[in-house]
Write an enzyme that holds these catalytic residues in place. Structure first.
Site, PDB file in Angstrom:
ATOM      1  N   GLY A  16       0.824  -1.217   0.000  1.00 59.58           N
ATOM      2  CA  GLY A  16       0.000   0.000   0.000  1.00 59.58           C
ATOM      3  C   GLY A  16       0.848   1.252   0.000  1.00 59.58           C
ATOM      4  CB  ALA A  17       4.358   1.765  -0.744  1.00 56.25           C
ATOM      5  CB  VAL A  68      -1.945  -7.292   0.284  1.00 51.01           C
ATOM      6  CG1 VAL A  68      -0.770  -6.498  -0.251  1.00 51.01           C
ATOM      7  CG2 VAL A  68      -2.936  -6.415   1.032  1.00 51.01           C
ATOM      8  CG  ASN A  94       1.375   1.398   4.799  1.00 49.45           C
ATOM      9  OD1 ASN A  94       1.247   2.163   5.758  1.00 49.45           O
ATOM     10  ND2 ASN A  94       0.895   1.698   3.581  1.00 49.45           N
ATOM     11  CE1 TYR A 166      -8.154   0.171   9.764  1.00 56.44           C
ATOM     12  CE2 TYR A 166      -8.729   1.538  11.652  1.00 56.44           C
ATOM     13  CZ  TYR A 166      -7.844   1.201  10.636  1.00 56.44           C
ATOM     14  OH  TYR A 166      -6.667   1.883  10.503  1.00 56.44           O
ATOM     15  CE  LYS A 170      -5.027  -1.169  10.455  1.00 61.06           C
ATOM     16  NZ  LYS A 170      -4.048  -1.481   9.381  1.00 61.06           N
TER      17      LYS A 170
HETATM   18  N1  LIG Z   1      -4.237   7.702   8.169  1.00 63.53           N
HETATM   19  C1  LIG Z   1      -4.691   7.431   9.395  1.00 63.53           C
HETATM   20  O1  LIG Z   1      -5.283   8.279  10.070  1.00 63.53           O
HETATM   21  C2  LIG Z   1      -4.445   6.082   9.987  1.00 63.53           C
HETATM   22  C3  LIG Z   1      -4.736   5.891  11.347  1.00 63.53           C
HETATM   23  C4  LIG Z   1      -4.479   4.665  11.929  1.00 63.53           C
HETATM   24  C5  LIG Z   1      -3.948   3.644  11.181  1.00 63.53           C
HETATM   25  N2  LIG Z   1      -3.700   3.840   9.849  1.00 63.53           N
HETATM   26  C6  LIG Z   1      -3.159   2.720   9.092  1.00 63.53           C
HETATM   27  O2  LIG Z   1      -1.975   3.154   8.465  1.00 63.53           O
HETATM   28  C7  LIG Z   1      -1.795   2.463   7.229  1.00 63.53           C
HETATM   29  C8  LIG Z   1      -1.581   3.461   6.113  1.00 63.53           C
HETATM   30  O3  LIG Z   1      -2.701   4.317   6.063  1.00 63.53           O
HETATM   31  P1  LIG Z   1      -2.794   5.577   5.065  1.00 63.53           P
HETATM   32  O4  LIG Z   1      -3.828   6.478   5.647  1.00 63.53           O
HETATM   33  O5  LIG Z   1      -1.439   6.050   4.726  1.00 63.53           O
HETATM   34  O6  LIG Z   1      -3.415   4.824   3.790  1.00 63.53           O
HETATM   35  P2  LIG Z   1      -4.152   5.380   2.489  1.00 63.53           P
HETATM   36  O7  LIG Z   1      -5.536   4.841   2.553  1.00 63.53           O
HETATM   37  O8  LIG Z   1      -3.946   6.839   2.274  1.00 63.53           O
HETATM   38  O9  LIG Z   1      -3.337   4.598   1.362  1.00 63.53           O
HETATM   39  C9  LIG Z   1      -3.283   3.202   1.383  1.00 63.53           C
HETATM   40  C10 LIG Z   1      -2.771   2.685   0.073  1.00 63.53           C
HETATM   41  O10 LIG Z   1      -2.872   1.261   0.184  1.00 63.53           O
HETATM   42  C11 LIG Z   1      -3.442   0.761  -0.990  1.00 63.53           C
HETATM   43  N3  LIG Z   1      -4.184  -0.459  -0.658  1.00 63.53           N
HETATM   44  C12 LIG Z   1      -5.329  -0.564   0.060  1.00 63.53           C
HETATM   45  N4  LIG Z   1      -5.743  -1.826   0.100  1.00 63.53           N
HETATM   46  C13 LIG Z   1      -4.839  -2.551  -0.610  1.00 63.53           C
HETATM   47  C14 LIG Z   1      -4.745  -3.908  -0.951  1.00 63.53           C
HETATM   48  N5  LIG Z   1      -5.697  -4.783  -0.594  1.00 63.53           N
HETATM   49  N6  LIG Z   1      -3.662  -4.318  -1.665  1.00 63.53           N
HETATM   50  C15 LIG Z   1      -2.712  -3.442  -2.055  1.00 63.53           C
HETATM   51  N7  LIG Z   1      -2.782  -2.115  -1.789  1.00 63.53           N
HETATM   52  C16 LIG Z   1      -3.836  -1.683  -1.075  1.00 63.53           C
HETATM   53  C17 LIG Z   1      -4.358   1.844  -1.506  1.00 63.53           C
HETATM   54  O11 LIG Z   1      -4.548   1.723  -2.916  1.00 63.53           O
HETATM   55  C18 LIG Z   1      -3.604   3.113  -1.111  1.00 63.53           C
HETATM   56  O12 LIG Z   1      -2.785   3.596  -2.155  1.00 63.53           O
HETATM   57  C19 LIG Z   1      -3.027   1.588   7.076  1.00 63.53           C
HETATM   58  O13 LIG Z   1      -2.751   0.289   7.522  1.00 63.53           O
HETATM   59  C20 LIG Z   1      -4.053   2.238   7.974  1.00 63.53           C
HETATM   60  O14 LIG Z   1      -5.036   1.323   8.419  1.00 63.53           O
HETATM   61  C21 LIG Z   1      -3.920   5.023   9.248  1.00 63.53           C
END
Ligand SMILES: NC(=O)c1ccc[n+]([C@@H]2O[C@H](COP(=O)([O-])OP(=O)(O)OC[C@H]3O[C@@H](n4cnc5c(N)ncnc54)[C@H](O)[C@@H]3O)[C@@H](O)[C@H]2O)c1
Length: 262
Positions: A16-17, A68, A94, A166, A170
């Site tokens: 998810g990068a 994934v 991620n 969710y 997690k």
């Molecule tokens: N942003 C927040 O506030 C927050 C808070 C707590 C935890 N998180 C966790 O941090 C991590 C990153 O979050 P973010 O906000 O940077 O993410 P985001 O949603 O901005 O980006 C995630 C990326 O992952 C890709 N993705 C999603 N599902 C996928 C899959 N099944 N296979 C491959 N790629 C996939 C998406 O296309 C996207 O480009 C996640 O695990 C999220 O649950 C985020």
């Protein structure tokens, strides 16, 4: 003294990068002497754009689009990558939030949901972690080196009422990582989680609609701002480095004081 965060040419794969936290991890790894940075995302164009950004830093990168949640696709991704560059030393699970095709803002009260909605959350946040760890660990065990970092959420520690499944996914990922850490420790592999609270990323932009809403949300934070992708990436970089070789089976909150624990 050398750079304690030097990644010593090790190959990394970040899921998810294509944006947000994962993108920043890819860039941080590149800036700290990673070998090849494999940029996974569901969306090929996002993975390619970030791979190009990594290359612009003078590092090597490969875009590896794949969902994934798809066990076979993940196996193929790892087989293809290892044929090109050898094994993956550093795995960052991620990919998360609501999965690739929906927004976390679309979530409904738990009692209005069913298995289809649940599988969206569970697929990326739980099974995605299993799939990638399953593919990465044999090579790590064989070489007796590895770092696995899974990005979870404070939702999985304290429970978020509007994000119940969710939260469960997690927490499940964190429980799995503790067990995996014990299973792979003799291979000199560490496995840890980083638990984030609100971080400014495209994936959660819908949850922060206006200034008044943001002001209310920030009352829950000791440090009155949301996180930035770098706040998360800094901790992930540390856990991926040799500086963290005695740290395993733990969850580290990076959360501006959103939740506190002893
Ligand atoms: N942003 C927040 O506030 C927050 C808070 C707590 C935890 N998180 C966790 O941090 C991590 C990153 O979050 P973010 O906000 O940077 O993410 P985001 O949603 O901005 O980006 C995630 C990326 O992952 C890709 N993705 C999603 N599902 C996928 C899959 N099944 N296979 C491959 N790629 C996939 C998406 O296309 C996207 O480009 C996640 O695990 C999220 O649950 C985020």
């Amino acid at each position: 003294m050398g750079d304690i965060l030097d990644l010593k040419g090790r190959n990394a794969l970040v899921t998810g990068a294509g944006q947000g936290v994962g993108r920043q991890v890819a860039l941080q790894f590149a800036a700290h002497n990673a070998g090849v940075v494999v940029v996974n995302d569901f969306y090929a164009e996002r993975a390619q754009a970030v791979a190009a950004e990594v290359q612009a830093l003078g590092a090597r990168a490969i875009a590896a689009p794949c969902d994934v949640t798809d066990y076979d696709a993940v196996q193929r991704m790892f087989t293809d990558i290892s044929a090109q560059i050898g094994a993956i030393d550093l795995l960052v699970n991620n990919a998360g939030n609501a999965g690739p095709t929906q927004s976390p803002a679309e979530s409904k009260p738990f009692w209005e949901t069913g298995p289809q909605e649940w599988s969206n959350w569970m697929g990326t946040n739980f099974y995605g972690v299993l799939n990638c760890c399953r593919a990465a660990t044999p090579g790590m065990m064989a070489r007796k080196y590895g770092r696995i970092i899974t990005v979870i959420s404070d939702a999985g520690r304290v429970g978020e009422p509007h994000l119940a499944v969710y939260s469960g996914a997690k927490a499940g990922a964190a429980g799995f990582m503790r067990a995996l850490a014990k299973a792979v420790g003799r291979g000199q592999i560490t496995a840890n989680c980083v638990a984030l609270a609100g971080v400014n990323t495209p994936g959660v932009a819908d949850l922060m609609p206006d200034a008044e809403h943001i002001k209310q949300m920030l009352k829950a934070y000791v440090i009155r701002r949301f996180g930035e992708p770098d706040d998360a990436a800094n901790m992930i970089l540390f856990l991926a480095s040799d500086a963290a070789s005695w740290i395993t089976a733990q969850t580290y909150p990076v959360n501006g004081g959103y939740s506190v624990s002893s």
